[in-house]
Scaffold this active site. Structure first.
Site, PDB file in Angstrom:
ATOM      1  N   TYR A   2       0.935  -1.177  -0.246  1.00  0.00           N
ATOM      2  CA  TYR A   2      -0.400  -0.079  -0.486  1.00  0.00           C
ATOM      3  C   TYR A   2       0.251   1.494   0.505  1.00  0.00           C
ATOM      4  CZ  TYR A   2       0.643   1.193   4.580  1.00  0.00           C
ATOM      5  OH  TYR A   2       0.808   1.183   5.841  1.00  0.00           O
ATOM      6  N   CYS A   3       0.107   2.153  -0.214  1.00  0.00           N
ATOM      7  CA  CYS A   3       1.090   3.525  -0.446  1.00  0.00           C
ATOM      8  C   CYS A   3       0.178   5.010  -0.255  1.00  0.00           C
ATOM      9  CB  CYS A   3       1.989   3.888  -1.682  1.00  0.00           C
ATOM     10  SG  CYS A   3       0.340   3.650  -2.870  1.00  0.00           S
ATOM     11  N   LYS A   4       0.032   5.838  -0.671  1.00  0.00           N
ATOM     12  CA  LYS A   4      -1.125   6.857   0.062  1.00  0.00           C
ATOM     13  C   LYS A   4      -2.074   6.738  -1.120  1.00  0.00           C
ATOM     14  CE  LYS A   4      -1.838  11.741   0.143  1.00  0.00           C
ATOM     15  NZ  LYS A   4      -1.206  12.823   0.110  1.00  0.00           N
ATOM     16  N   TRP A  48      -3.732   4.346   1.544  1.00  0.00           N
ATOM     17  CA  TRP A  48      -3.461   4.793   2.961  1.00  0.00           C
ATOM     18  C   TRP A  48      -4.889   5.728   3.128  1.00  0.00           C
ATOM     19  CZ3 TRP A  48      -1.917   4.869   7.141  1.00  0.00           C
ATOM     20  CH2 TRP A  48      -1.964   5.684   8.972  1.00  0.00           C
TER      21      TRP A  48
END
Length: 97
Positions: A56-58, A85
């Protein structure tokens, strides 16, 4: 194994509990490193290619790239958290600091 691929300045203030940090933008070769070089660079063991990994990232762009890199590196069970996120926080998910 949950992997946060945001940069460390994004990860350190708050991340999903249990996630480890491998910043894919500044370290795009991370998952292609040998286990020894990976541990030297990050300070923890390189995830085993047999272990299920979820990135996952933003918002989902970097996690998609990381998943592609992981597949090229031989990881067999690769997933993405598409909302990343933004979705986690929006749904009231717990944060680890």
């Amino acid at each position: 194994l949950l992997i946060d691929v945001r940069e460390s300045h994004e990860y350190k203030p708050s991340h999903i509990p249990t996630a480890i940090n491998i910043p894919i933008s500044s370290q795009p070769d991370a998952l292609l490193l040998s286990p020894e070089d990976f541990e030297d660079r990050f300070g923890f063991e390189k995830p085993d290619v047999e272990r299920e990994v979820v990135f996952y990232c933003k918002a989902g762009v970097r996690s998609r790239f990381a998943a592609d890199v992981a597949k090229r590196a031989g990881f067999r069970s690769v997933g993405e958290y598409p909302g990343s996120w933004v979705d986690w926080v929006g749904r009231g998910g717990k944060e680890e600091r």
